[in-house]
Design a protein around this motif. Structure first.
Motif, mmCIF file in Angstrom:
data_model
loop_
_atom_site.group_PDB
_atom_site.id
_atom_site.type_symbol
_atom_site.label_atom_id
_atom_site.label_comp_id
_atom_site.label_asym_id
_atom_site.label_seq_id
_atom_site.Cartn_x
_atom_site.Cartn_y
_atom_site.Cartn_z
ATOM 1 N N VAL A 168 0.829 -1.198 0.127
ATOM 2 C CA VAL A 168 -0.067 0.069 -0.036
ATOM 3 C C VAL A 168 0.827 1.308 0.043
ATOM 4 C CG1 VAL A 168 -1.618 1.191 1.186
ATOM 5 C CG2 VAL A 168 -1.970 -1.131 1.224
ATOM 6 N N GLY A 169 0.537 2.135 -0.894
ATOM 7 C CA GLY A 169 1.288 3.588 -1.110
ATOM 8 C C GLY A 169 1.388 3.882 -2.220
ATOM 9 N N GLN A 170 1.655 5.409 -2.299
ATOM 10 C CA GLN A 170 2.028 5.776 -3.548
ATOM 11 C C GLN A 170 3.324 5.235 -4.239
ATOM 12 O OE1 GLN A 170 3.708 10.064 -3.478
ATOM 13 N NE2 GLN A 170 4.428 9.636 -1.337
ATOM 14 N N TYR A 171 3.181 5.317 -5.834
ATOM 15 C CA TYR A 171 4.374 5.217 -6.334
ATOM 16 C C TYR A 171 5.307 6.245 -6.214
ATOM 17 C CZ TYR A 171 7.584 3.339 -9.929
ATOM 18 O OH TYR A 171 8.666 2.757 -10.596
ATOM 19 N N ALA A 172 6.472 6.148 -5.456
ATOM 20 C CA ALA A 172 7.706 6.889 -5.410
ATOM 21 C C ALA A 172 8.709 6.243 -5.102
ATOM 22 C CB ALA A 172 7.484 7.850 -4.176
ATOM 23 N N PRO A 173 10.110 6.725 -5.592
ATOM 24 C CA PRO A 173 11.293 5.654 -5.596
ATOM 25 C C PRO A 173 11.354 5.254 -3.917
ATOM 26 C CG PRO A 173 11.292 7.542 -7.006
ATOM 27 C CD PRO A 173 10.305 7.727 -6.446
ATOM 28 N N TYR A 174 11.085 5.938 -3.134
ATOM 29 C CA TYR A 174 11.616 5.805 -1.556
ATOM 30 C C TYR A 174 10.686 4.454 -1.241
ATOM 31 C CZ TYR A 174 7.705 8.154 0.782
ATOM 32 O OH TYR A 174 6.532 8.534 1.106
ATOM 33 N N LYS A 175 9.509 4.264 -1.842
ATOM 34 C CA LYS A 175 8.604 3.024 -1.536
ATOM 35 C C LYS A 175 9.266 1.765 -2.048
ATOM 36 C CE LYS A 175 5.227 5.462 0.518
ATOM 37 N NZ LYS A 175 4.829 5.455 1.968
ATOM 38 N N ASN A 176 9.980 1.881 -2.748
ATOM 39 C CA ASN A 176 10.813 0.756 -3.187
ATOM 40 C C ASN A 176 9.961 -0.404 -3.865
ATOM 41 O OD1 ASN A 176 12.985 -1.002 -3.677
ATOM 42 N ND2 ASN A 176 12.989 -2.014 -1.782
ATOM 43 N N HIS A 177 8.881 0.139 -4.643
ATOM 44 C CA HIS A 177 7.774 -0.880 -5.188
ATOM 45 C C HIS A 177 8.576 -1.923 -6.164
ATOM 46 C CE1 HIS A 177 4.330 1.391 -3.694
ATOM 47 N NE2 HIS A 177 4.748 0.886 -2.529
ATOM 48 N N ASP A 178 9.506 -1.404 -6.921
ATOM 49 C CA ASP A 178 10.366 -2.327 -7.988
ATOM 50 C C ASP A 178 10.941 -3.475 -6.958
ATOM 51 O OD1 ASP A 178 9.682 -0.300 -9.496
ATOM 52 O OD2 ASP A 178 11.950 -0.202 -10.342
ATOM 53 N N GLY A 179 11.486 -3.143 -5.939
ATOM 54 C CA GLY A 179 11.995 -4.164 -5.044
ATOM 55 C C GLY A 179 11.156 -5.188 -4.669
ATOM 56 N N ALA A 180 9.899 -4.619 -4.041
ATOM 57 C CA ALA A 180 8.782 -5.661 -3.586
ATOM 58 C C ALA A 180 8.228 -6.575 -4.617
ATOM 59 C CB ALA A 180 7.468 -4.533 -3.267
#
Length: 376
Positions: free
Chosen positions: A202-214
């Motif tokens: 859950v969360g906005q797409y921003a680099p610090y959220k590391n969704h690529d890593g997820a």
């Protein structure tokens, strides 16, 4: 009567972490401080009052909370006569205020890791804007508040002169977040297949959220099996499209779903039914999804850096956000071990019970009174 002006314009129709924080403050502060008067700045997009407390007045401000009118001209936009203290709760300090200012600095990523925040031309503009407003806050604010000890430490490391003026006002979580059952129909309406488990991010797409890593961690954990899906709750846009393209490259394209703009009841259903929340951020001031997931009885896998260990306080499995393999190992542990998952649920519920908006409001009121007492 002493008057505190709080900028509440982040409370709006679109979900916002800062909006949740400000809502928690205005829900409690007027009741806890009947000797104070509160002037709340309300967004023009908000059609209903922010508070019904007798010691509250509201004024609608037709300018963005994070725009130039706030940064440089707020004293001309809002009549601050009779105001004794201004609270800027969204990182930046407006210029030229005629009264002492308390600023809540949630994190200092715009100063320390601007590439984590936003890229492209918009990122360059935002970088200049937030660096200017945060630096002014660190230098000139009468007091600084921040939502975790981790953020307080980052502020002190960046600006040692600000350390003595910084107080931790630990964020809370709304009691609306609680476990719910019998939500199969609601989950089906969201497109989640019956009989399949899901990991939630859950969360906005921003680099610090590391969704690529997820995505990479999820692929390593479950690429060889088809019984677990990954659901991301975030606004649709180029970021979501990039994630879906990455999922195809990783061979998990059919098992990754992006949901945008879900209703609150849908979010409760997703948290309550998830096998785990996956939150591998590089940095967080606090990380609202962590508290929300724990309050809903959802086991959490998150990063071993920044505020994440502090917020989860032993209730989560931790891994380096820079190591998808380590994250994958922790994901497999909780998804495949029902006993461990139940222990994590109980610990998470207990930890969420400690994250109180009332305590948050009390901590902010203590900051106000300290500043007002110093100026008396």
């Amino acid at each position: 009567m002493t008057t505190i002006c709080i900028d509440c314009r982040y409370i709006g129709a679109r979900p916002s972490g800062i909006g949740e924080v400000v809502q928690g403050l205005v829900d409690w502060a007027p009741m806890l401080a009947p000797d104070l008067r509160f002037l709340l700045l309300r967004s023009a997009g908000r059609s209903t009052p922010l508070s019904t407390a007798r010691n509250v007045a509201e004024v609608i401000v037709p300018h963005a909370a994070n725009g130039p009118a706030t940064m440089w001209w707020l004293r001309h936009v809002v009549d601050l006569k009779g105001v004794d203290l201004f609270h800027a709760p969204a990182n930046i300090m407006p210029a030229g205020l005629p009264v002492p200012c308390v600023v809540t600095v949630h994190d200092v990523m715009w100063l320390t890791h601007p590439s984590w925040c936003r890229s492209g031309v918009r990122g360059l503009i935002d970088r200049a804007f937030y660096r200017h407003g945060i630096r002014r806050a660190l230098r000139d604010a009468a007091a600084l508040a921040t939502v975790s000890a981790a953020s307080a430490g980052a502020i002190a490391a960046l600006a040692p002169s600000a350390a003595a003026r910084t107080s931790v006002t630990l964020s809370g979580v709304s009691p609306r977040f609680a476990p719910v059952g019998g939500m199969e129909g609601r989950l089906a309406a969201l497109g989640l297949a019956a009989g399949r488990r899901h990991v939630l991010t859950v969360g906005q797409y921003a680099p610090y959220k590391n969704h690529d890593g997820a995505l990479r961690a999820f692929a390593q954990a479950f690429a060889g099996r088809g019984d677990v899906d990954l659901v991301l709750v975030q606004r649709m846009g180029r970021g979501a499209s990039a994630l879906l393209a990455l999922a195809e490259q990783l061979g998990i394209g059919g098992r990754v779903q992006v949901l945008a703009g879900v209703a609150f009841e849908d979010l409760l259903a997703l948290y309550s039914s998830a096998a785990a929340l996956l939150h591998p951020s590089f940095c967080e001031g606090f990380g609202n999804p962590l508290a929300e997931a724990m309050a809903c009885g959802c086991p959490v896998v998150t990063s071993d850096v920044s505020a994440m260990p502090e917020v989860t306080a032993g209730a989560a499995l931790l891994a380096s956000p820079y190591d998808p393999g380590a994250i994958a190992a922790q994901l497999r542990r909780v998804v495949d071990d029902a006993g461990l998952a139940e222990v994590m649920r109980q610990r998470g519920l207990a930890r969420a019970g400690e994250l109180s908006w009332r305590r948050f409001a009390e901590a902010n009121l203590a900051v106000y009174r300290r500043v007002l007492g110093a100026g008396a």
